[in-house]
Write an enzyme that holds these catalytic residues in place. Structure first.
Site, PDB file in Angstrom:
ATOM      1  N   ARG A   1      21.881  73.768   7.881  1.00  0.00           N
ATOM      2  CA  ARG A   1      21.801  72.288   8.334  1.00  0.00           C
ATOM      3  C   ARG A   1      23.026  71.790   8.574  1.00  0.00           C
ATOM      4  O   ARG A   1      23.918  71.845   8.018  1.00  0.00           O
ATOM      5  CB  ARG A   1      21.119  71.498   7.443  1.00  0.00           C
ATOM      6  CG  ARG A   1      21.015  69.914   7.532  1.00  0.00           C
ATOM      7  CD  ARG A   1      20.280  69.514   8.755  1.00  0.00           C
ATOM      8  NE  ARG A   1      20.373  68.059   8.872  1.00  0.00           N
ATOM      9  CZ  ARG A   1      19.807  67.544  10.111  1.00  0.00           C
ATOM     10  NH1 ARG A   1      19.168  68.339  10.837  1.00  0.00           N
ATOM     11  NH2 ARG A   1      19.899  66.378  10.327  1.00  0.00           N
TER      12      ARG A   1
ATOM     13  N   SER B   1      25.668  65.299  10.183  1.00  0.00           N
ATOM     14  CA  SER B   1      26.729  64.146  10.158  1.00  0.00           C
ATOM     15  C   SER B   1      26.609  63.161   9.370  1.00  0.00           C
ATOM     16  O   SER B   1      25.326  62.634   9.167  1.00  0.00           O
ATOM     17  CB  SER B   1      26.665  63.970  11.601  1.00  0.00           C
ATOM     18  OG  SER B   1      26.923  64.823  12.524  1.00  0.00           O
TER      19      SER B   1
ATOM     20  N   GLY C   1      28.142  57.777  12.659  1.00  0.00           N
ATOM     21  CA  GLY C   1      27.532  57.009  13.842  1.00  0.00           C
ATOM     22  C   GLY C   1      27.659  57.703  14.996  1.00  0.00           C
ATOM     23  O   GLY C   1      28.027  57.314  16.071  1.00  0.00           O
TER      24      GLY C   1
ATOM     25  N   ASP D   1      26.341  60.096  22.599  1.00  0.00           N
ATOM     26  CA  ASP D   1      26.723  60.977  21.200  1.00  0.00           C
ATOM     27  C   ASP D   1      27.904  61.690  21.323  1.00  0.00           C
ATOM     28  O   ASP D   1      28.229  62.527  22.526  1.00  0.00           O
ATOM     29  CB  ASP D   1      25.557  62.179  21.136  1.00  0.00           C
ATOM     30  CG  ASP D   1      25.548  62.995  19.968  1.00  0.00           C
ATOM     31  OD1 ASP D   1      26.421  63.038  19.313  1.00  0.00           O
ATOM     32  OD2 ASP D   1      24.410  63.611  19.731  1.00  0.00           O
TER      33      ASP D   1
ATOM     34  N   ARG E   1      29.588  63.445  19.106  1.00  0.00           N
ATOM     35  CA  ARG E   1      29.787  64.303  18.002  1.00  0.00           C
ATOM     36  C   ARG E   1      30.195  65.817  18.697  1.00  0.00           C
ATOM     37  O   ARG E   1      29.936  66.024  19.767  1.00  0.00           O
ATOM     38  CB  ARG E   1      28.698  64.372  17.108  1.00  0.00           C
ATOM     39  CG  ARG E   1      28.181  63.507  16.382  1.00  0.00           C
ATOM     40  CD  ARG E   1      26.939  63.627  15.605  1.00  0.00           C
ATOM     41  NE  ARG E   1      25.835  63.771  16.393  1.00  0.00           N
ATOM     42  CZ  ARG E   1      24.503  63.826  16.303  1.00  0.00           C
ATOM     43  NH1 ARG E   1      24.404  64.059  14.833  1.00  0.00           N
ATOM     44  NH2 ARG E   1      23.608  64.193  17.039  1.00  0.00           N
TER      45      ARG E   1
END
Length: 379
Positions: A196, A199, A259, A292, A294
């Protein structure tokens, strides 16, 4: 503080709709009209909260002009993007080269549910954050941690966690246990471990937020990796019945990118925009952030260090995610990690007809946005 429910076990009134019905309802809501929830669900935002130089870097269609309704134009641009995402879908952005990572310390953590895991703390060469790997099972080890360091003693190695088996009073060697109570690595070929990539989400994991399902997903990932199949609860999804979590082990890569990469302060501003009528994607764009932000290069490098890369584990990993873009991103620029299978994470409320899990108007809108705007496959 009054009793607050655990992420995975609040008592809720059963729903009449099934998992399939819930997924279809959200998908239908997202597909009607332009594909964006409008009207009462997303009222127009007042011009006063928008910057005069409003140009979100990731907004499809370019600059928004305040001579027209800014939220309406944002909806139109996003609707066009969603309608054509199948034709113009971009591959996830990958780093040209993976960052250098090093496991600094590892420690055994006995958990409240009776299972044990090993918490690994990593340093890297691209930021100053302490990213983590939560490892279940004794056959997944960090190569950088086990590497012998100049001048260190056996006690130094054991203190930083570079030992085999278990520690106990009187132990003197990091390499073997005189009392022979260590857990040796299992012989034979390693089965694909369950992985997994998670974040950090302070609000969902610590502050009991019902705006997202991050805390529930973290709990569920740990549960699946902690217990053998025969002890899983009756409401476990069918796909988990093929997981032998103790034999293959499991890894939760915990990245400090709150976030979706914008940080906690900006995330809280986005929450206020959501209360004013925007969804989670619109709120990020209105704050001039990508939907997003990330990246997953660090996660790929950490998995390599843990022996889950293609060079050591050609059978690959099982990735626990609803985000199809994450599958390709985590494999790395040169397929350093192979994803053998995507294992979906169905919300507990959907699986149990509302008896367990998170149930709120915010979570319904959040899941709808994940499906319609971010392409998540929650099924």
């Amino acid at each position: 503080m009054t009793d607050l429910p655990a992420h995975a076990s609040p008592k809720l009134t059963p729903q009449s709709s099934s998992v399939t019905d819930r997924h279809e309802d959200l998908a239908d809501d997202a597909s009607q009209g332009s594909g964006i929830a409008t009207g009462e669900q997303t009222p127009a935002l007042p011009n006063s909260i928008l910057s005069p130089a409003f140009t979100p870097p990731a907004t499809p269609g370019g600059t928004l002009h305040l001579t027209s309704n800014p939220t309406h134009l944002l909806h139109e641009n996003q609707s066009a993007s969603i309608r054509h995402q199948g034709e113009h879908k971009k591959a996830p952005k990958l780093l040209e080269q993976l960052p250098h990572v090093e496991c600094i310390v590892r420690a055994r953590i006995p958990t409240t549910n009776g299972a044990e895991m090993f918490l690994h703390l990593y340093h890297n060469d691209i930021d100053n954050k302490e990213h983590l790997a939560i490892v279940f099972g004794s056959n997944i080890r960090s190569r950088s941690l086990d590497r012998v360091r100049p001048g260190e003693t056996e006690m130094d190695r054991m203190i930083r966690g570079a030992y085999v088996g278990k520690l106990h009073p009187g132990r003197t060697s990091s390499w073997y246990d005189d009392e022979k109570n260590s857990e040796s690595a299992q012989a034979g070929r390693m089965e694909p471990p369950l992985v997994r990539i998670h974040s950090e989400c302070y609000t969902g994991e610590t502050a009991w937020s019902a705006r997202c399902d991050c805390g529930e997903q973290l709990d569920e990932a740990a549960r699946l990796m902690s217990f053998p199949v025969e002890t899983l609860a009756a409401d476990a999804p069918p796909e988990t019945q093929s997981l032998r979590s103790r034999s293959a082990g499991g890894v939760i890569i915990y990245l400090r990118q709150e976030g979706r990469g914008i940080g906690l302060g900006e995330k809280l501003k986005a929450y206020n925009l959501q209360d004013l009528g925007s969804d989670t994607v619109e709120a990020n764009l209105l704050l001039r952030h990508p939907a997003d932000a990330r990246s997953y290069g660090l996660a790929t490098a950490m998995l390599q260090d843990l022996g889950c890369g293609a060079d050591v584990n050609p059978d690959g990993i099982r990735l626990l995610t609803n985000n199809p873009d994450k599958v390709r991103a985590i494999e790395g620029p040169n397929r350093e990690v192979l994803v053998k299978e995507r294992v979906p994470m169905i919300p507990l409320a959907w699986r149990t007809g509302g008896e367990r899990g998170i149930k709120s108007s915010e979570i319904e809108g959040y899941l709808r946005t994940k499906i319609s705007k971010m392409g998540h496959m929650i099924q």
